[in-house]
Design a protein around this motif. Structure first.
Motif, PDB file in Angstrom:
ATOM      1  N   UNK A 287      27.773 -21.233 -39.183  1.00 18.07           N
ATOM      2  CA  UNK A 287      28.680 -22.328 -38.561  1.00 18.07           C
ATOM      3  C   UNK A 287      29.954 -21.748 -37.555  1.00 18.07           C
ATOM      4  N   UNK A 288      30.336 -22.704 -36.803  1.00 25.05           N
ATOM      5  CA  UNK A 288      31.612 -22.366 -35.899  1.00 25.05           C
ATOM      6  C   UNK A 288      32.674 -22.076 -37.009  1.00 25.05           C
ATOM      7  N   UNK A 289      33.497 -21.336 -36.623  1.00 27.43           N
ATOM      8  CA  UNK A 289      34.534 -20.858 -37.615  1.00 27.43           C
ATOM      9  C   UNK A 289      35.436 -22.317 -38.299  1.00 27.43           C
ATOM     10  N   UNK A 290      35.769 -23.298 -37.522  1.00 28.36           N
ATOM     11  CA  UNK A 290      36.486 -24.231 -38.080  1.00 28.36           C
ATOM     12  C   UNK A 290      35.514 -24.830 -39.077  1.00 28.36           C
ATOM     13  N   UNK A 291      34.340 -24.907 -38.904  1.00 29.06           N
ATOM     14  CA  UNK A 291      33.514 -25.578 -39.821  1.00 29.06           C
ATOM     15  C   UNK A 291      33.546 -24.823 -40.854  1.00 29.06           C
ATOM     16  N   UNK A 292      33.206 -23.493 -40.804  1.00 33.46           N
ATOM     17  CA  UNK A 292      32.991 -22.722 -42.067  1.00 33.46           C
ATOM     18  C   UNK A 292      34.369 -22.638 -42.762  1.00 33.46           C
TER      19      UNK A 292
END
Length: 527
Positions: A287-292
């Motif tokens: 996932x993109x870092x903000x979602x992760x």
């Protein structure tokens, strides 16, 4: 040194397998149907094939230019667009709420659906009339020497064009006009094959079989209405009075079914029906870092994902408030694709997004529940990743799709017309905390994955098979050329009945004659 480099280069070039790319003409259907078709097109392009897509100038989803296909843009307005679909979706929600998901709601929804489909099929036939009358375009298509036509038979344009060009035909199919694709091509005994929409399984009581027959008659009426009003006159005009639209459909070489038997109930099928359910599914990517970071902040509670598909970005404000309020009561983190007004009851645990990487989120180990509208693509991805479902059906085949999931014990389903904070929260907690939902879905996932060939590879093999062999006539039955009387052997049964009756009469008459001769003679002698 230079000689060594040259020899190495020649060796590498010789070791590269040669690509015998074919020419494929694609006649797609708009909306989510195009999303499916585009996946096949991308894979075909990656295998060296040349793809041409026919599209109207006002296409909703299909882009003019692409790295993996070239397009032929027609000076024709598309039959369906975002405005049509938004109106239809709004109307479906109104009916479900007005009639509280009652039988009357479904009747009214059916009327709206038939009106929309009449408009859509008329637009397709009008488009085909303009294509057939365009001598320059038809000459170009004939001279292009395509190897195969790939189309979705939900609407009949691609079928008509393939017949006109005399090309092999492959169908990317779940539905034909107004009915399930199986019902068109394969025997479908109503005693154990439920009609989609009836919300019945393959194990029916007597009264359920009565219901199934009534549904079948309603579907038949709708299909005949669409066919006779739009396709039959066109076919007779261009191909002759002895040609029937149903014959053109059933003459297709391969039927690539966007389903499989983790989703379907067991039923008869045909040799040229190839199941590719879940062909769009793939392992999740990071996932993109903000979602992760957001997902990881859920700790041991996990994450709930909500998306109502490509067509529905937002719900009516009052329903969205109920949904947000229920989410706020959960210890889980929630990722919700919502493009409407931010609900006032939204909790700190809920993240709203205009778009979300659905497949990657469903494949994340922390995902616990998928709140979905019941589109086939989303359900197949949920099966692939083993994530149980809370279903909110809105329109089309979504009620039937979610019923199948509910029948397998992997989903709770709520009517959007009766949804409130309490029943939505109750459904969420049931799927989150009752182990059977996840266990049943993971079992379906194991069944779906346990096959010798990936569904997408299977689809590619059969498309290329048709191209290599100029069709697949040996897999097609000629049963569609039979009359109804021949197909059901009514003439044979009638002949056998007549023979039995004649033999019975002969036996009776023989016995009577013998009786009279023996006993009648004795009586005369005694007298």
């Amino acid at each position: 040194m230079m000689l060594l480099k040259l020899v190495t280069l020649v060796t590498l070039l010789c070791s590269v397998p040669s690509a015998n790319g074919g020419k494929i003409l694609v006649f797609p259907v708009e909306g989510s149907h195009w999303v499916n078709m585009d996946i096949l097109i991308q894979e075909l392009h990656s295998r060296g094939h040349n793809i041409t897509v026919i599209k109207p100038k006002t296409s909703w989803y299909i882009k003019e230019g692409s790295d993996h296909y070239q397009s032929i843009t027609l000076d024709i307005v598309a039959g369906f667009n975002a405005d049509n679909m938004n109106y239809f979706m709004t109307r479906m929600l109104q009916l479900r709420r007005q009639y509280h998901n009652s039988t009357l709601a479904y009747v009214k929804a059916g009327e709206e659906f038939m009106t929309m489909m009449q408009h859509g099929h008329k637009a397709v036939v009008d488009k085909m009339q303009k294509i057939f009358e365009d001598a320059k375009l038809m000459q170009f298509l004939e001279e292009a020497k395509y190897d195969v036509v790939l189309t979705d038979p939900c609407f009949g344009g691609g079928i008509l064009l393939a017949h006109r060009l005399g090309l092999p035909l492959v169908l990317n199919v779940r539905w034909t006009i107004m009915e399930d694709g199986h019902s068109t091509v394969a025997p479908s005994p109503l005693s154990y094959v439920p009609i989609p929409g009836s919300e019945l399984t393959d194990k029916m009581t007597f009264w359920q079989r009565v219901t199934n027959v009534l549904f079948a008659l309603a579907v038949l009426n709708n299909r005949v209405t669409i066919k006779e009003h739009h396709y039959t006159p066109f076919v007779h005009r261009h191909f002759g009075p002895d040609v029937h639209y149903d014959d053109l459909v059933q003459a297709a070489d391969i039927w690539l079914m966007r389903t499989d038997f983790t989703f379907e109930f067991p039923r008869p099928t045909m040799p040229n029906v190839i199941y590719m359910g879940g062909f769009q599914c793939k392992p999740s990517k990071p996932l993109p870092q903000h979602l992760e970071d957001f997902v990881q902040s859920s700790a041991e509670h996990g994450v709930v994902i909500m998306s109502l598909g490509t067509l529905v970005g937002n719900l009516p404000e009052d329903i969205a408030e109920h949904v947000a309020s229920a989410f706020a009561q959960l210890p889980q983190r929630v990722i919700w694709r919502h493009t409407g007004k931010r609900p006032s009851t939204l909790g700190n645990n809920t993240l709203l997004l205009d778009w979300l990487p659905q497949n990657d989120l469903l494949g994340h180990p922390k995902t616990r529940v998928f709140v979905a509208h019941g589109g086939t693509n989303g359900l197949q991805e949920a099966i692939y990743h083993g994530v149980p479902i809370v279903g909110l059906p809105l329109m089309f085949d979504q009620d039937d799709n979610l019923f199948r999931m509910r029948a397998r014990g992997v989903a709770k389903v709520l009517g959007i017309g009766t949804l409130n904070k309490d029943n939505f929260l109750e459904s969420l907690k049931a799927v989150l905390y009752e182990p059977s939902y996840r266990e049943n879905m993971q079992k379906l996932s194991r069944l779906h994955r346990d096959q010798p060939m990936k569904p997408l590879d299977r689809a590619m093999f059969w498309i290329e098979f048709v191209m290599r062999h100029k069709g697949a006539a040996h897999l097609k039955t000629d049963s569609y050329k039979m009359s109804w009387i021949q197909y059901h052997s009514i003439d044979v049964i009638a002949l056998l009945l007549v023979l039995v009756i004649v033999m019975t009469l002969i036996c009776i008459l023989t016995v009577k004659c013998l009786w009279r001769k023996v006993f009648g003679g004795r009586k005369e002698k005694n007298e």
